[in-house]
Every structure is written in structure tokens, then in C-alpha cells.
Design a protein around this motif. Structure first.
Motif, mmCIF file in Angstrom:
data_model
loop_
_atom_site.group_PDB
_atom_site.id
_atom_site.type_symbol
_atom_site.label_atom_id
_atom_site.label_comp_id
_atom_site.label_asym_id
_atom_site.label_seq_id
_atom_site.Cartn_x
_atom_site.Cartn_y
_atom_site.Cartn_z
ATOM 1 N N GLY A 79 29.503 25.734 50.953
ATOM 2 C CA GLY A 79 31.177 25.901 51.296
ATOM 3 C C GLY A 79 31.912 25.235 50.105
ATOM 4 N N SER A 80 32.926 25.846 49.893
ATOM 5 C CA SER A 80 33.872 25.545 48.903
ATOM 6 C C SER A 80 34.664 24.547 49.099
ATOM 7 N N ILE A 81 34.915 23.515 48.212
ATOM 8 C CA ILE A 81 36.183 22.505 48.200
ATOM 9 C C ILE A 81 36.997 22.741 47.301
ATOM 10 N N ALA A 82 38.292 22.515 47.495
ATOM 11 C CA ALA A 82 39.403 22.777 46.915
ATOM 12 C C ALA A 82 39.600 24.048 45.871
ATOM 13 N N GLY A 83 38.831 24.996 46.520
ATOM 14 C CA GLY A 83 38.943 26.374 45.552
ATOM 15 C C GLY A 83 37.897 26.463 44.545
ATOM 16 N N ASP A 84 37.736 25.430 43.754
ATOM 17 C CA ASP A 84 36.906 25.493 42.312
ATOM 18 C C ASP A 84 35.673 24.768 42.418
ATOM 19 N N MET A 85 35.312 23.969 43.614
ATOM 20 C CA MET A 85 34.265 23.220 43.838
ATOM 21 C C MET A 85 33.315 23.892 44.820
ATOM 22 N N GLN A 86 31.962 23.722 44.672
ATOM 23 C CA GLN A 86 31.292 24.525 45.818
ATOM 24 C C GLN A 86 30.287 23.386 45.948
ATOM 25 N N SER A 87 29.928 23.077 47.291
ATOM 26 C CA SER A 87 28.918 22.362 47.822
ATOM 27 C C SER A 87 27.688 23.008 48.407
ATOM 28 N N VAL A 88 26.264 22.603 48.031
ATOM 29 C CA VAL A 88 25.239 23.245 48.335
ATOM 30 C C VAL A 88 24.379 22.424 49.121
ATOM 31 N N VAL A 89 23.863 22.386 50.300
ATOM 32 C CA VAL A 89 22.856 21.872 50.810
ATOM 33 C C VAL A 89 21.668 22.517 51.281
ATOM 34 N N ALA A 90 20.480 22.049 51.025
ATOM 35 C CA ALA A 90 19.191 22.516 51.354
ATOM 36 C C ALA A 90 18.738 21.553 52.350
ATOM 37 N N TYR A 91 18.141 21.970 53.542
ATOM 38 C CA TYR A 91 17.806 21.140 54.795
ATOM 39 C C TYR A 91 16.512 21.900 55.346
ATOM 40 N N GLY A 92 15.707 20.975 55.975
ATOM 41 C CA GLY A 92 14.623 21.463 56.546
ATOM 42 C C GLY A 92 13.923 20.367 57.208
ATOM 43 N N THR A 93 12.496 20.577 57.794
ATOM 44 C CA THR A 93 11.987 19.382 58.444
ATOM 45 C C THR A 93 10.679 19.298 57.525
ATOM 46 N N ALA A 94 10.394 17.911 57.021
ATOM 47 C CA ALA A 94 9.490 17.463 56.553
ATOM 48 C C ALA A 94 7.999 17.160 57.426
ATOM 49 N N VAL A 95 6.838 17.709 56.925
ATOM 50 C CA VAL A 95 5.775 17.504 57.761
ATOM 51 C C VAL A 95 4.618 16.982 57.063
ATOM 52 N N LYS A 96 3.614 16.528 57.797
ATOM 53 C CA LYS A 96 2.400 15.906 57.086
ATOM 54 C C LYS A 96 1.131 16.545 57.749
ATOM 55 N N PHE A 97 0.295 17.159 56.551
ATOM 56 C CA PHE A 97 -0.847 17.844 57.289
ATOM 57 C C PHE A 97 -1.558 16.954 57.764
ATOM 58 N N VAL A 98 -2.222 17.585 58.822
ATOM 59 C CA VAL A 98 -3.203 16.535 59.834
ATOM 60 C C VAL A 98 -4.689 17.298 59.571
ATOM 61 N N ASP A 99 -4.808 18.410 59.075
ATOM 62 C CA ASP A 99 -6.205 19.138 58.994
ATOM 63 C C ASP A 99 -6.803 18.946 57.649
#
Length: 108
Positions: free
Chosen positions: A88-108
Motif C-alpha cells: 500500500g502507498s503512504i503519502a503518495g511517495d512511500m510504499q509499504s510491503v508486507v510478506a506474510y505466511g505460516t511458519a512450519v516445522k517438518f515432522v518427517d
């Protein structure tokens, strides 16, 4: 330091079983200097790609993804599934970027 943690946009990792640890995020907000913003304004009058902003968004995605991996690493995760980007943009000349997801632990 290069983080090789697996990050996928899918829900499943073929051939692997895992348990969910929790959600993780990587966030950055970037801006361009006045000269770049002014040049972009001029470019918008004639059309075409505004390379300064394209580069800023590419860098923002890379930084957000690196931070996502760092946060997952702090949780001792082996991978991140269902990764997405939002921006999303903030004040026209700034851009905010978020990467999101689910952290997992292998069990095999």
C-alpha cells in the motif's frame, strides 16, 4: 548472510509433513528522494514504466521476504507456507510491503 529457508505460496510441500508453528510477517516501508519523485511525475505525463518506483518495489519485496525468513528462523521454523505479499502507498511517495505466511516445522 544468505537465508535459504524454503518459502512457498502453496499450502503443501510435496513429500513433507509438518506442524504449524504460527504466522510470520516481514514488513518494510520505502520512499524515493525528491528528485526521483519529481522525475516520476514528469514521466507520468508521457506514460511508460517509472523505473525508480519499479526498483523500489522490487527492493521492498526482497527486504520483506528476508525479514519474513528471519522471523520464521526465530521460531525455529523449517519453512514458510502460504506466503503472500501485500502493499500500500503512504503519502503518495512511500510504499509499504508486507510478506506474510505460516511458519512450519517438518515432522518427517
Amino acid at each position: 548472510m544468505e537465508n535459504k529457508m524454503l518459502v512457498v505460496t502453496t499450502e503443501n510441500i510435496p513429500g513433507r509433513k509438518y506442524e504449524v508453528i504460527g504466522e510470520v510477517f516481514g514488513v518494510t516501508t520505502q520512499s524515493k528522494n525528491f528528485a526521483s519523485v519529481f522525475g516520476a511525475g514528469l514521466k507520468s505525463m508521457v506514460g511508460g514504466e517509472i523505473m525508480a518506483f519499479t526498483k523500489m518495489l522490487t527492493t521492498s519485496r526482497e527486504v520483506a521476504l528476508d525479514r519474513l525468513r528471519e522471523e520464521a528462523g526465530k521460531l525455529d521454523a523449517d519453512a514458510v507456507v502460504m506466503m503472500r505479499f501485500d502493499s500500500g502507498s503512504i503519502a503518495g511517495d512511500m510504499q509499504s510491503v508486507v510478506a506474510y505466511g505460516t511458519a512450519v516445522k517438518f515432522v518427517d
